[in-house]
Each structure stands twice: as C-alpha cells, then as structure tokens.
Write a protein that holds these residues in place. Sequence first.
Motif, mmCIF file in Angstrom:
data_model
loop_
_atom_site.group_PDB
_atom_site.id
_atom_site.type_symbol
_atom_site.label_atom_id
_atom_site.label_comp_id
_atom_site.label_asym_id
_atom_site.label_seq_id
_atom_site.Cartn_x
_atom_site.Cartn_y
_atom_site.Cartn_z
ATOM 1 N N ARG A 84 -13.701 -46.655 23.723
ATOM 2 C CA ARG A 84 -14.697 -47.565 23.141
ATOM 3 C C ARG A 84 -14.754 -47.394 21.620
ATOM 4 N NH1 ARG A 84 -19.211 -50.824 24.325
ATOM 5 N NH2 ARG A 84 -18.432 -50.907 26.436
ATOM 6 N N ARG B 264 -11.700 -49.078 20.095
ATOM 7 C CA ARG B 264 -11.805 -50.541 20.104
ATOM 8 C C ARG B 264 -12.834 -51.019 19.068
ATOM 9 N NH1 ARG B 264 -11.102 -50.877 26.597
ATOM 10 N NH2 ARG B 264 -8.960 -51.702 26.586
ATOM 11 N N ILE C 259 -6.011 -58.343 15.661
ATOM 12 C CA ILE C 259 -5.882 -57.745 16.985
ATOM 13 C C ILE C 259 -4.756 -58.419 17.745
ATOM 14 C CG2 ILE C 259 -7.240 -56.860 18.912
ATOM 15 C CD1 ILE C 259 -9.689 -57.866 17.443
ATOM 16 N N ALA D 189 -12.225 -57.189 22.907
ATOM 17 C CA ALA D 189 -12.000 -55.747 23.014
ATOM 18 C C ALA D 189 -11.121 -55.429 24.212
ATOM 19 C CB ALA D 189 -13.336 -55.017 23.113
ATOM 20 N N GLU D 190 -11.286 -56.176 25.269
ATOM 21 C CA GLU D 190 -10.486 -55.904 26.461
ATOM 22 C C GLU D 190 -8.996 -56.044 26.176
ATOM 23 O OE1 GLU D 190 -11.725 -58.469 29.535
ATOM 24 O OE2 GLU D 190 -13.646 -57.457 29.875
ATOM 25 N N VAL E 66 -7.541 -55.279 23.509
ATOM 26 C CA VAL E 66 -7.050 -54.274 22.556
ATOM 27 C C VAL E 66 -6.493 -53.091 23.341
ATOM 28 C CG1 VAL E 66 -7.699 -52.650 20.756
ATOM 29 C CG2 VAL E 66 -8.690 -54.948 20.786
ATOM 30 N N VAL F 294 -5.417 -49.467 24.087
ATOM 31 C CA VAL F 294 -5.808 -48.169 23.551
ATOM 32 C C VAL F 294 -4.598 -47.246 23.595
ATOM 33 C CG1 VAL F 294 -7.345 -46.203 23.835
ATOM 34 C CG2 VAL F 294 -8.166 -48.517 24.347
#
Lengths: 175, 335
Positions: free
Chosen positions: A7, A10, A76, B18-19, B21, B23
């Motif tokens: 989190r 992101r 992104i 965000a999903e 992105v 990680v």
Amino acid sequence: MRARYARTYRTAVLICGNPADAEEAVQDAFLRAWRFRDALPDDSRRDAWLYRVLVNACYSKLRQEVPRRERERVRISVDADLRDAQLTDAGEQPDRAAERALTADALAATLHDLPDGLRVVVILRYYAGLSEREIAIAIRRRPGTVKSRLHEARRRLAADARLAGYRPDTEVTAP
Amino acid sequence: MSDLIDEAVLEDLIARIAEDVPVPARGAEYAVDNIVNTITPGRADRARVVASVLAVAAVLAGIALAVPMLAGSSSSKSASTAAPAPAPAPNGGTAPGGGRSGPDPSLPVDGAKIVKTGTLDLQVPHATLRLAVNRVSGVAVGLGGYISDSKTNFGSDATAQITIRVPVAKFENAITQLDALPDVKVLGESENGNDVTNQYADLKAQLAAATSERDALLVVLSRAQSIGDILSVRDRVTTSQAEVNQLQGRINLLDRQATFSSLAVTLSERTASGAPVVHGRSGLAKAWWDARHGFTSVVEWLLARSGAALIIVLFALALLFGIRYLYPIVRRGLV
C-alpha cells in the motif's frame, strides 16, 4: 513493514507518478521511520506520521526531478505484457482487459494532471484512507487547508471531461 | 447537479488505478536490507562514533580545565588590588628562605616542594562575623581543603582567627575567593612561598643512609655471640632506628606542608558606627537586606561546596533537556 509495503509503494507511485522514484521514496521513508522510530507516536497518529515521512520523501524526489514541463510522467504505465498476463490469469476476456487498461490510463492521466498539493491530499484521503486531521499532520498543514484542497480537487476532477459520466460500475473511454 | 465529484466515485477510481500498479516482488526485502545495512555500522562508522565520543570528552576536559584556570587568572588580579603579588622567581626556581620573593605559585615546577603559607586580614560589616566565618569555611571546603584551626570571639570586639589548609595548587584561588567575599574589606595580606626541595632531598638522602646503617646493625646484631656485644649493638640499633623515624617524620611533615598550604585568616567586625548600612534601615528594609544576604550566602555556600560538580550537573541537565525536548523537535523537522 512487509505488510505495509504494497500500500505504501502504491501510494508513492500515485504521488510521484514514477515507479522508480516511488520505490526510492519508499526506501527512504522506511529508513527514516526506522531511524526515528523512537519519535513515533503511539496512538492513531502513527499512520499519519508514517505517511508524512513518505510524502516528504516523495516531495524530495519530485524536487530532484527535472522541471515539471520536462518531466516524463510515466502515468503509471503498467507493463502491458504483465497486465495482460495478470488479466488473462484472472480469466478475463482480452477485449475486456484492453478496455480496463485504457480506462486505468485515462484515470491516471486525470489524476496526475492535478497539482501536487491537490493530488497528495486526494491520494491520502481516498486511497490511504487517512482522515482530514491525519492528512493535516502528514502534510503539515491545517485541517482547514486539507478540507479546501480536497474540495478544490474534487471540483477539478468533476469538471474534467475525461471523467464525465463515469460511475463506479461503469467505464470511461480514453480521450 | 453537484460540481464536485462523488467521493465514492473518486475512491473507486483511485483504487482501480492502484490495483494496476505492480508491486516489486522483493521491494519489502530490499527495504529491510537497506535498513539492516544502515543500522549495522561498519568499521568506518565505529571509528566516527569513537572519534565523536573522544571529541566530546576533549571538549568536556577543556571546559573542566579552563574554568579553574580562568578563576585563577581573575583571582590574581583581585589579589593585586589588595596587596602586591609576589615577584616570580626565574623559571620558578628555588629561592632561599621565605618571604614574598619566593617562587610564583602559579608556575608549576616539576618535582619542586614548595611550602606555601599566607595571612589574610579581613574586615567584615558589623554583626556579620558568623556569616563571614561560614563563608571562609565554605571557600576552604569548596577548594578541597579544611579548617585546621578556628577561634571566634563574639564579644564586643568580635574577631575570628581561622587557619585553613587548602591544596597548594589552589592557594591563590583561596586568597582570591576570600578577597572577593561580599562586603569584605582587605586590611592586609601576605604570602610566603618556601622552596624546600633541597631540604627534602637532603632528608631523603639522610633517611637512606640511616636506614642502611640500621639494616647493617641488624645484621651485626643477628651475628653477635656475647651478651655484651648484643647489648652494645642493640643500643646502636635503637639509636639508628630513632634517627630513621625522625627523618621519616620530617619528610612526612614536608610532604604535608607541600601538599596543603596554610592560610591564616583574621576576621574583624567594623564598629557599629562604621556600619550604617545595616542599622540605618527600617524594619522592613532590614528584613529585606537580611533575606537578600541570606540567599546569596546560601548560594555561595552551595557553589563553594559543589565546586566543579555543580557545573557538570548543570551541563548534564542542559544536555538531557536538549535530548529530551529539543532533539525530537529537530528530528521531526528533518523528516
């Protein structure tokens, strides 16, 4: 730390708009948080404090970058192959996956067209889930300033043609 | 229609962004490794820590040395106003006899045995003799010395004779501090520095010779066969042992005299007519005057008895205050 990493990372990507800068900012933030762990508050302000460290690290990265007009905002831009693989693995149809990708890029572009000060409060409020008071601690501004910035950000996003007609259960088309 | 985007819509938008992105798979591990590498100091880091600690220790040592030196230099100036300072001997060398032509006590002489004595004649305000006696005692104790003799007369002619012994290195400090006592008038002052290095060396040589003679006599005594020889040698051993004891006693005395200098302080009160400051006050003013002087005397007493410890404690408190309150503020300002 591992639980928070996804989190936090992101959030940093959303603020910095650049995965490389975001990763460095998260590393810096975790390192600072560890160094100054004795100063961490014990109550609910801890999250705000941690996000404050992260926001400052992101701002540092943004300041280190070339001027905004020359800065290449990655927006992104998720690796297409990786995303297709993820979507395909989830059993989604290719055309549906492509549509989702376009939607995500459009939304990211809209978000990143916001000034940094507005984008940060929006991300902290609607993605990190901080309250206005916690955001005020994180960005070292008054709660009233946070409220006004959130209001201005929502007003600008509502006026953006790219989001016209968007609803949570619908999709927008890329410009 | 509202001119603001709906909060639920906005939340969903950002969540969807965000999903998408990805990680980094090992991002958390890299972060942990980064921290571990930082908090594990290398040799250079340890060297820097040691250097910092040494630097702080050097600063503290410098402060500890500078404070008494500064006090000493200021005391010489004060003493010179009351009485001329003794003329320093060249290179702090020996001076025959005593008197004010002796070596300057402020000049260190390696291995030199200096016996310092002095007298100080002070006049204090009327009805403050007891306070002055306490202050003199405080000065002696504060410098690591003691009161060797004290006689006080609180009669109509109130006087006090106090002999204090202070470490020889702080003799000048003692005089300066006594001169600087509040409301004290210096009527007379004398210092005497007597170099007994030669005398001390002679005594040591005599002691060595006497000890050797005694030891030889003890050997002879152990080999004596007849009663007459035993008695004769035994008498000589006794005489030799007495000589050894006497020499050792004189050496010990010189050691003590050279370690602690003696300062005879005479305190006398001014007559009542000479102290209008106190008696001319009304009741309230006198009470205020007494309270003020009582407070200052207590503070002086504390300072005299605490010495450098108080300075160290104050420094430590300031340091703790900075660490406890200022450093977190600065630290939070950094992040």
